[in-house]
Design an enzyme around this catalytic site. Structure first.
Site, PDB file in Angstrom:
ATOM      1  N   SER A   1       0.852  -1.190   0.000  1.00 18.68           N
ATOM      2  CA  SER A   1       0.000   0.000   0.000  1.00 18.68           C
ATOM      3  C   SER A   1       0.884   1.235   0.000  1.00 18.68           C
ATOM      4  O   SER A   1       2.062   1.169   0.390  1.00 18.68           O
ATOM      5  CB  SER A   1      -0.885  -0.007   1.256  1.00 18.68           C
ATOM      6  OG  SER A   1      -1.519   1.240   1.440  1.00 18.68           O
TER       7      SER A   1
ATOM      8  N   TYR B   1      -2.832  -0.080  10.468  1.00 18.07           N
ATOM      9  CA  TYR B   1      -2.650  -0.571   9.104  1.00 18.07           C
ATOM     10  C   TYR B   1      -1.309  -0.118   8.547  1.00 18.07           C
ATOM     11  O   TYR B   1      -0.560  -0.910   7.964  1.00 18.07           O
ATOM     12  CB  TYR B   1      -3.802  -0.066   8.237  1.00 18.07           C
ATOM     13  CG  TYR B   1      -3.741  -0.488   6.792  1.00 18.07           C
ATOM     14  CD1 TYR B   1      -4.030  -1.796   6.420  1.00 18.07           C
ATOM     15  CD2 TYR B   1      -3.425   0.424   5.787  1.00 18.07           C
ATOM     16  CE1 TYR B   1      -3.995  -2.186   5.091  1.00 18.07           C
ATOM     17  CE2 TYR B   1      -3.387   0.057   4.457  1.00 18.07           C
ATOM     18  CZ  TYR B   1      -3.680  -1.258   4.111  1.00 18.07           C
ATOM     19  OH  TYR B   1      -3.637  -1.643   2.793  1.00 18.07           O
TER      20      TYR B   1
END
Length: 221
Positions: A126, A139
């Site tokens: 990501s 995250y």
């Protein structure tokens, strides 16, 4: 035909990657049993591979029959939107279990098969694995750790190719949840298509054997 195992293959980026690889690979679609995963497998003529990334014993048992594996795509992931002071240790534990510890356990279990095939391990990371994102504390930390895991695997297993793919925001259910947390209005046109990320992954996997792509960063235009 070479074999590719894709985690989190039931929807979003995972099913798009499966579709992109279907013409060139026999597919093992890994994930918890669901109608959605079954539907993707039926559409692509693939095989489902029941997998719970939080169950280490189950991971080892599932991996045992595989003798050679050319491609492993770590796509499964979880996110708990929230600022640090809104987060809980349980949320951090869940993020690390699925985004880091589970992929570590699965890669260790499949390492003999990957070595035998001189295989390729792809991590769907990501942008949050390069720059911590506001409201995504747990995250972001897990994706930084996943990137370090990929870098370590690449250094320690030189016969394998290891690639981290870092997309920006992608039109997925996870993105919808994040936008809802942010209080914004969801507009799919603002984000990358899952099929675009999948095509990039397929291109990386198709790279000629004399080249090794370490990292790909892609953002919406």
């Amino acid at each position: 035909m070479k074999t590719a195992l894709i985690t989190g293959a039931g929807g979003g980026i995972g099913s798009a990657i499966a579709e992109a690889l279907a013409p060139t690979h026999s597919l093992l679609l890994a994930g918890r049993p669901s109608e959605r995963l079954d539907a993707v497998a039926a559409r692509l003529g693939a095989t489902t591979w029941p997998l719970d990334l939080t169950d280490q014993d189950g991971i080892e048992a599932a991996a045992e029959p595989l003798v050679e594996l050319e491609v492993l795509v770590h796509n499964a992931g979880v996110s708990h939107p929230g600022r640090f002071d809104e987060s809980t240790p349980e949320q951090w534990r869940a993020c690390f279990e699925v985004n880091v510890t589970g992929p570590v356990a699965l890669t260790l279990a499949l390492l003999p098969a990957l070595r035998a095939a001189r295989g390729h391990v792809v991590f769907i990371n990501s942008g949050a694995g390069l720059n911590a994102s506001p409201g995504l504390a747990a995250y972001s930390a897990s994706k930084f750790a996943q990137r370090a895991f990929a870098d370590s695997l690449r250094a320690d297993e030189p016969q394998l190719r290891v690639t981290s793919v870092h997309p920006g925001r992608v039109d997925t259910e996870m993105q919808e949840d994040l936008v809802a947390y942010e209080g914004g209005q969801y507009n799919p046109a603002k984000y990358l298509k899952a099929s675009t990320v999948a095509q990039i992954v397929a291109d990386v996997i198709a790279t000629p054997p004399d080249a090794h792509t370490h990292q790909v960063v892609v953002r919406p235009r």
